[in-house]
Structures are given as C-alpha cells and as structure tokens.
Design a protein around this motif. Structure first.
Motif, PDB file in Angstrom:
ATOM      1  N   VAL A 136       0.885  -1.065  -0.118  1.00 51.80           N
ATOM      2  CA  VAL A 136      -0.093  -0.110  -0.058  1.00 51.80           C
ATOM      3  C   VAL A 136       0.855   1.263   0.026  1.00 51.80           C
ATOM      4  N   ILE A 137       1.961   1.228   0.878  1.00 52.49           N
ATOM      5  CA  ILE A 137       2.892   2.414   0.783  1.00 52.49           C
ATOM      6  C   ILE A 137       3.488   2.740  -0.317  1.00 52.49           C
ATOM      7  N   ASN A 138       3.903   1.495  -0.849  1.00 60.00           N
ATOM      8  CA  ASN A 138       4.589   1.910  -2.177  1.00 60.00           C
ATOM      9  C   ASN A 138       3.958   2.354  -3.566  1.00 60.00           C
ATOM     10  N   VAL A 139       2.695   1.585  -3.321  1.00 59.50           N
ATOM     11  CA  VAL A 139       1.765   2.193  -4.235  1.00 59.50           C
ATOM     12  C   VAL A 139       1.328   3.447  -4.361  1.00 59.50           C
ATOM     13  N   LEU A 140       1.137   4.098  -3.089  1.00 60.28           N
ATOM     14  CA  LEU A 140       0.669   5.532  -2.798  1.00 60.28           C
ATOM     15  C   LEU A 140       2.090   6.397  -3.070  1.00 60.28           C
ATOM     16  N   ALA A 141       3.409   5.882  -2.881  1.00 55.67           N
ATOM     17  CA  ALA A 141       4.507   6.909  -3.070  1.00 55.67           C
ATOM     18  C   ALA A 141       4.827   7.228  -4.490  1.00 55.67           C
ATOM     19  N   GLY A 142       3.768   6.724  -5.331  1.00 54.02           N
ATOM     20  CA  GLY A 142       4.273   6.816  -6.865  1.00 54.02           C
ATOM     21  C   GLY A 142       4.908   5.984  -7.732  1.00 54.02           C
ATOM     22  N   PRO A 143       5.016   6.335  -9.220  1.00 55.17           N
ATOM     23  CA  PRO A 143       5.355   5.184 -10.229  1.00 55.17           C
ATOM     24  C   PRO A 143       6.858   4.772  -9.786  1.00 55.17           C
ATOM     25  N   GLU A 144       7.675   5.609  -9.389  1.00 55.40           N
ATOM     26  CA  GLU A 144       9.009   5.118  -9.402  1.00 55.40           C
ATOM     27  C   GLU A 144       8.864   4.008  -8.099  1.00 55.40           C
ATOM     28  N   LYS A 145       8.272   3.991  -6.863  1.00 56.23           N
ATOM     29  CA  LYS A 145       8.491   3.201  -5.981  1.00 56.23           C
ATOM     30  C   LYS A 145       7.610   1.932  -6.304  1.00 56.23           C
ATOM     31  N   ARG A 146       6.414   1.921  -7.120  1.00 54.16           N
ATOM     32  CA  ARG A 146       5.854   0.835  -7.492  1.00 54.16           C
ATOM     33  C   ARG A 146       6.756  -0.070  -8.183  1.00 54.16           C
ATOM     34  N   LYS A 147       7.777   0.288  -8.740  1.00 56.31           N
ATOM     35  CA  LYS A 147       8.733  -0.814  -9.435  1.00 56.31           C
ATOM     36  C   LYS A 147       9.415  -1.841  -8.353  1.00 56.31           C
ATOM     37  N   ALA A 148       9.346  -1.357  -7.166  1.00 54.18           N
ATOM     38  CA  ALA A 148      10.187  -2.208  -6.234  1.00 54.18           C
ATOM     39  C   ALA A 148       8.992  -3.284  -5.880  1.00 54.18           C
ATOM     40  N   ILE A 149       7.743  -3.335  -6.090  1.00 56.57           N
ATOM     41  CA  ILE A 149       6.807  -4.336  -5.822  1.00 56.57           C
ATOM     42  C   ILE A 149       6.717  -5.380  -6.863  1.00 56.57           C
ATOM     43  N   SER A 150       6.953  -6.592  -6.549  1.00 55.35           N
ATOM     44  CA  SER A 150       7.086  -7.659  -7.577  1.00 55.35           C
ATOM     45  C   SER A 150       5.420  -8.242  -7.388  1.00 55.35           C
ATOM     46  N   PRO A 151       5.041  -8.799  -8.535  1.00 53.96           N
ATOM     47  CA  PRO A 151       3.893  -9.359  -8.834  1.00 53.96           C
ATOM     48  C   PRO A 151       3.595 -10.475  -7.710  1.00 53.96           C
TER      49      PRO A 151
END
Length: 107
Positions: free
Chosen positions: A39-54
């Motif tokens: 949730v935090i990485n999704v809300l942090a923006g597109p750059e942080k979303r890349k850190a989340i694996s499927p």
C-alpha cells in the motif's frame, strides 16, 4: 538490513516488528508488513511501484482478503458480490441481491 531513512521500507518494517509481539504471531506480523509495504509503495508513486513484485501484490491481496473475511463473517463475500444490496433473512437462509437469488433450501 532495513533502511529506516526510506519511509517506504521503514514503516512496513516497523509495523512488522511491532505487530509480531502484540498479536502473538509471526505470521500476522508478516501479513501486516506485506500489506503495508504494498500500500505504501503504491501510494508513493510510479518510481516506488517498481519495487513491488507481482508476488507481493498477490500476497497483499490474499492477506487483506483474509482479514476482510474474518471481520465480515460468513456472509461477507456474498455482500461484496452483491455490492451491498443484500437482504438476509437468518430464519430461512435466503439471500437476494440485484444479480440473482441464492436459496440454501433449494440446494
């Protein structure tokens, strides 16, 4: 090693560490940490979303669904499927919503 200066890593790690002793369960701490990380990485923006694996997305959804089912009781999923427009009569176990009728007596 956790980089607590990066809040996108530090907050989920802190939640994980705090949840384990207070909930008396390592698995609950991991579940809350996983949900908060996604949730935090999704809300942090597109750059942080890349850190989340499927896999993290799938785990977060499954852990969150577990908490919703526990909190909502046995008819929660039917309520969600009917989008909150459910009439439930405990006496005859009949459920009705916009999308159709489910009657346990006819099964």
């Amino acid at each position: 090693k956790v980089d607590f200066s990066d809040l996108c890593q530090g907050i989920p790690a802190f939640i994980t560490l705090i949840a384990m002793p207070f909930m008396y369960s390592i698995s609950e701490g991991i579940a809350l940490g996983t949900i908060s990380f996604v949730v935090i990485n999704v809300l942090a923006g597109p750059e942080k979303r890349k850190a989340i694996s499927p896999v993290m997305y799938v785990l977060a959804i499954l852990f969150a669904a577990k908490y919703f089912v526990i909190a909502g009781g046995d008819h929660f999923l039917l309520d969600v499927l009917c989008q909150g427009f459910v009439n439930h009569s405990p006496a005859d176990e009949k459920f009705q919503c916009e999308v159709g009728v489910h009657n346990k007596q006819n099964e």
